[in-house]
Design a protein around this motif. Structure first.
Motif, PDB file in Angstrom:
ATOM      1  N   TYR A 199      -3.921  51.802  -9.164  1.00  0.00           N
ATOM      2  CA  TYR A 199      -4.080  50.452  -9.692  1.00  0.00           C
ATOM      3  C   TYR A 199      -4.756  49.608  -8.610  1.00  0.00           C
ATOM      4  O   TYR A 199      -4.231  49.457  -7.505  1.00  0.00           O
ATOM      5  CB  TYR A 199      -2.711  49.878 -10.062  1.00  0.00           C
ATOM      6  CG  TYR A 199      -2.716  48.425 -10.460  1.00  0.00           C
ATOM      7  CD1 TYR A 199      -3.698  47.891 -11.278  1.00  0.00           C
ATOM      8  CD2 TYR A 199      -1.692  47.571 -10.031  1.00  0.00           C
ATOM      9  CE1 TYR A 199      -3.689  46.553 -11.658  1.00  0.00           C
ATOM     10  CE2 TYR A 199      -1.671  46.228 -10.403  1.00  0.00           C
ATOM     11  CZ  TYR A 199      -2.671  45.736 -11.209  1.00  0.00           C
ATOM     12  OH  TYR A 199      -2.665  44.413 -11.577  1.00  0.00           O
ATOM     13  N   VAL A 200      -5.926  49.069  -8.919  1.00  0.00           N
ATOM     14  CA  VAL A 200      -6.684  48.258  -7.966  1.00  0.00           C
ATOM     15  C   VAL A 200      -6.517  46.789  -8.364  1.00  0.00           C
ATOM     16  O   VAL A 200      -6.863  46.392  -9.473  1.00  0.00           O
ATOM     17  CB  VAL A 200      -8.171  48.649  -7.959  1.00  0.00           C
ATOM     18  CG1 VAL A 200      -8.928  47.830  -6.918  1.00  0.00           C
ATOM     19  CG2 VAL A 200      -8.328  50.143  -7.674  1.00  0.00           C
ATOM     20  N   HIS A 201      -5.968  46.005  -7.435  1.00  0.00           N
ATOM     21  CA  HIS A 201      -5.675  44.598  -7.737  1.00  0.00           C
ATOM     22  C   HIS A 201      -6.019  43.748  -6.533  1.00  0.00           C
ATOM     23  O   HIS A 201      -6.480  44.250  -5.495  1.00  0.00           O
ATOM     24  CB  HIS A 201      -4.202  44.428  -8.125  1.00  0.00           C
ATOM     25  CG  HIS A 201      -3.241  44.889  -7.072  1.00  0.00           C
ATOM     26  ND1 HIS A 201      -2.390  44.044  -6.386  1.00  0.00           N
ATOM     27  CD2 HIS A 201      -2.995  46.137  -6.563  1.00  0.00           C
ATOM     28  CE1 HIS A 201      -1.668  44.743  -5.530  1.00  0.00           C
ATOM     29  NE2 HIS A 201      -2.010  46.004  -5.615  1.00  0.00           N
ATOM     30  N   SER A 202      -5.790  42.452  -6.659  1.00  0.00           N
ATOM     31  CA  SER A 202      -6.148  41.508  -5.602  1.00  0.00           C
ATOM     32  C   SER A 202      -5.179  40.339  -5.605  1.00  0.00           C
ATOM     33  O   SER A 202      -4.618  39.978  -6.649  1.00  0.00           O
ATOM     34  CB  SER A 202      -7.582  41.009  -5.804  1.00  0.00           C
ATOM     35  OG  SER A 202      -7.858  39.902  -4.965  1.00  0.00           O
ATOM     36  N   CYS A 235      -6.505  37.613  -7.868  1.00  0.00           N
ATOM     37  CA  CYS A 235      -6.779  37.998  -9.268  1.00  0.00           C
ATOM     38  C   CYS A 235      -5.650  37.483 -10.150  1.00  0.00           C
ATOM     39  O   CYS A 235      -4.541  38.033 -10.141  1.00  0.00           O
ATOM     40  CB  CYS A 235      -6.906  39.519  -9.354  1.00  0.00           C
ATOM     41  SG  CYS A 235      -6.820  40.199 -11.004  1.00  0.00           S
ATOM     42  N   CYS A 280      -4.037  39.901 -12.703  1.00  0.00           N
ATOM     43  CA  CYS A 280      -3.245  40.985 -12.110  1.00  0.00           C
ATOM     44  C   CYS A 280      -1.748  40.698 -12.156  1.00  0.00           C
ATOM     45  O   CYS A 280      -0.929  41.615 -12.298  1.00  0.00           O
ATOM     46  CB  CYS A 280      -3.681  41.234 -10.669  1.00  0.00           C
ATOM     47  SG  CYS A 280      -5.377  41.842 -10.498  1.00  0.00           S
ATOM     48  N   ASP A 316      -1.621  52.217  -5.357  1.00  0.00           N
ATOM     49  CA  ASP A 316      -2.395  50.990  -5.547  1.00  0.00           C
ATOM     50  C   ASP A 316      -3.293  50.752  -4.348  1.00  0.00           C
ATOM     51  O   ASP A 316      -3.061  51.280  -3.252  1.00  0.00           O
ATOM     52  CB  ASP A 316      -1.481  49.790  -5.801  1.00  0.00           C
ATOM     53  CG  ASP A 316      -0.805  49.287  -4.526  1.00  0.00           C
ATOM     54  OD1 ASP A 316      -0.218  50.124  -3.801  1.00  0.00           O
ATOM     55  OD2 ASP A 316      -0.860  48.077  -4.246  1.00  0.00           O
ATOM     56  N   PRO A 337     -11.206  43.693  -9.784  1.00  0.00           N
ATOM     57  CA  PRO A 337      -9.874  43.934 -10.346  1.00  0.00           C
ATOM     58  C   PRO A 337      -9.707  43.133 -11.633  1.00  0.00           C
ATOM     59  O   PRO A 337     -10.502  42.213 -11.870  1.00  0.00           O
ATOM     60  CB  PRO A 337      -8.956  43.415  -9.241  1.00  0.00           C
ATOM     61  CG  PRO A 337      -9.738  42.292  -8.611  1.00  0.00           C
ATOM     62  CD  PRO A 337     -11.176  42.682  -8.700  1.00  0.00           C
ATOM     63  N   PRO A 338      -8.713  43.474 -12.427  1.00  0.00           N
ATOM     64  CA  PRO A 338      -7.832  44.643 -12.307  1.00  0.00           C
ATOM     65  C   PRO A 338      -8.502  45.886 -12.876  1.00  0.00           C
ATOM     66  O   PRO A 338      -9.144  45.838 -13.917  1.00  0.00           O
ATOM     67  CB  PRO A 338      -6.611  44.238 -13.130  1.00  0.00           C
ATOM     68  CG  PRO A 338      -7.150  43.293 -14.165  1.00  0.00           C
ATOM     69  CD  PRO A 338      -8.305  42.578 -13.535  1.00  0.00           C
ATOM     70  N   SER A 339      -8.333  46.998 -12.187  1.00  0.00           N
ATOM     71  CA  SER A 339      -8.907  48.276 -12.612  1.00  0.00           C
ATOM     72  C   SER A 339      -7.912  49.396 -12.350  1.00  0.00           C
ATOM     73  O   SER A 339      -7.012  49.263 -11.514  1.00  0.00           O
ATOM     74  CB  SER A 339     -10.210  48.569 -11.863  1.00  0.00           C
ATOM     75  OG  SER A 339     -11.230  47.657 -12.182  1.00  0.00           O
ATOM     76  N   THR A 366     -11.829  49.523 -16.063  1.00  0.00           N
ATOM     77  CA  THR A 366     -11.774  48.114 -15.663  1.00  0.00           C
ATOM     78  C   THR A 366     -11.496  47.259 -16.888  1.00  0.00           C
ATOM     79  O   THR A 366     -12.212  47.365 -17.893  1.00  0.00           O
ATOM     80  CB  THR A 366     -13.100  47.678 -15.011  1.00  0.00           C
ATOM     81  OG1 THR A 366     -13.329  48.477 -13.837  1.00  0.00           O
ATOM     82  CG2 THR A 366     -13.049  46.211 -14.608  1.00  0.00           C
TER      83      THR A 366
END
Length: 365
Positions: free
Chosen positions: A54-57, A60, A63, A85, A103-105, A122
């Motif tokens: 899970y790619v987040h920020s 974001c 997210c 992640d 993100p989110p992806s 994505t």
């Protein structure tokens, strides 16, 4: 939007750790995901492996709304796949290398022999919610990319008796595992097994319809006594060896919600009954090279497992000769060997040699 990733920003919120999740970085990605050696860093001991990342920020806003769904999916992941992640604020370069631009992806990573296959999902801009079931479905789809689980039942093209028979017949030269459950989609553990047992063909049956169960029973020739064990309302696993061999029925009254390694153990242990046609070269592969990977090592006081070959004119004749060993109705030992004098664990490996190939075996025995 938001500040550039990787740069310290005054007043930036502290990143929150996600439950049930491994944080991947540029320094630990290769040792963890690919299993490359690195001092002090563990590598996983099975192959293939599957990771869902899970790619987040921090910046974001969607997210935050996805966090609960991700943690719910991650809690159900192990041991089918490894949830991880990447925080783009800290490892923007790693995310980009995986093909993520924002993100989110989610990134599905399948590793076989150190080689990666990746797929990126994505979410559309503005989407702030996702269901945990959708996250798990994404993982299952790419877990079984090389060995898809064939679904029989509602929402598929195989609902009639003829369609079910055709679907099962296409894989008649393989060991087949048919999972019948009371749900429309296969449990996650089935996808995990299909990935780790690529020579086995997996089927999932939506067992809520009695007529579909009956179609499957008829297609595999399931005896009446075994049909009762796998009757309406129960979940079970049918493990078929090559065409014409007995069917193993394992009843799972818990709806197949048990630990996925349980399903793996059931199918893995029963696939050894597959009886291939062998020649001079594959004999050594069957009876020697594969013994360590298919059969457990003998413990104290136990003898090694052995290989039994039938020298026969046809597959039918070989099946008749080996049926007591394959079905478990016989003593499980070659003629002249007493159960009392040679205790062992597990069944023998079985194979058959055609008449035209038997001359090549004359020097072996």
């Amino acid at each position: 939007g938001g500040p550039r990733a990787g740069l310290p920003v005054r007043g930036a919120p502290e990143p929150k750790a996600l439950r049930h999740t491994v944080r991947l970085t540029g320094s630990n990605y290769a040792p963890f995901v690919r299993g490359e050696p690195d001092s002090g860093t563990p590598s996983w001991d099975h192959d293939p492996s599957f990771w869902l990342i899970y790619v987040h920020s921090i910046w974001c806003s969607p997210c935050e709304g996805i966090r609960d769904a991700w943690e719910s999916a991650a809690a159900r992941a192990w041991p089918s796949f490894r949830p991880a992640d990447i925080l783009m604020d800290e490892d923007h370069g790693l995310a980009n290398r995986l093909g993520v631009r924002r993100p989110p992806s989610f990134v599905a990573v399948r590793v076989v022999d150190g080689r990666e296959t990746r797929h990126v999902w994505t979410l559309p801009r503005g989407q702030r919610k996702v269901a945990a079931a959708d996250v798990l479905a994404f993982a299952a789809r790419y877990m079984t990319e090389a060995n898809p689980v064939v679904r029989l039942g509602a929402g598929t093209s195989a609902t009639s008796p003829k369609a079910v028979s055709r679907a099962l017949a296409k894989a008649r030269d393989h060991v087949r595992a048919i999972v019948i459950s009371s749900r429309p989609a296969p449990p996650l553990g089935v996808a995990s097994c299909a990935m780790r047992l690529p020579t086995v063909r997996f089927f999932h049956v939506d067992g809520r319809r009695p007529t579909l169960r009956t179609s499957v029973f008829g297609a595999v020739g399931l005896p009446e006594a075994q049909r009762l064990r796998c009757g309406q309302g129960s979940s079970c696993i049918l493990v078929l060896r090559e065409a014409g061999w007995p069917v193993e029925v394992v009843t799972k009254d818990d709806g197949l919600t048990a630990h996925p390694t349980d399903l793996h153990r059931i199918v893995h242990s029963r696939r050894r009954w597959y009886v291939p046609k062998v020649d001079a070269s594959s004999y050594f592969e069957l009876c020697y090279e594969h013994r360590g990977s298919l059969l457990p090592a003998p413990g104290p006081g136990e003898a090694s497992d052995f290989c039994v070959l039938s020298l026969a004119a046809s597959a039918g004749a070989a099946r008749e000769a080996l049926a007591p060993l394959a079905s478990g109705s016989g003593p499980g030992y070659p003629a002249g060997v007493s159960n009392d004098t040679l205790p062992r664990r597990g069944p023998p490996l079985l194979g058959w040699v055609s008449r035209e190939r038997q001359r090549a075996f004359a020097g072996f025995f």
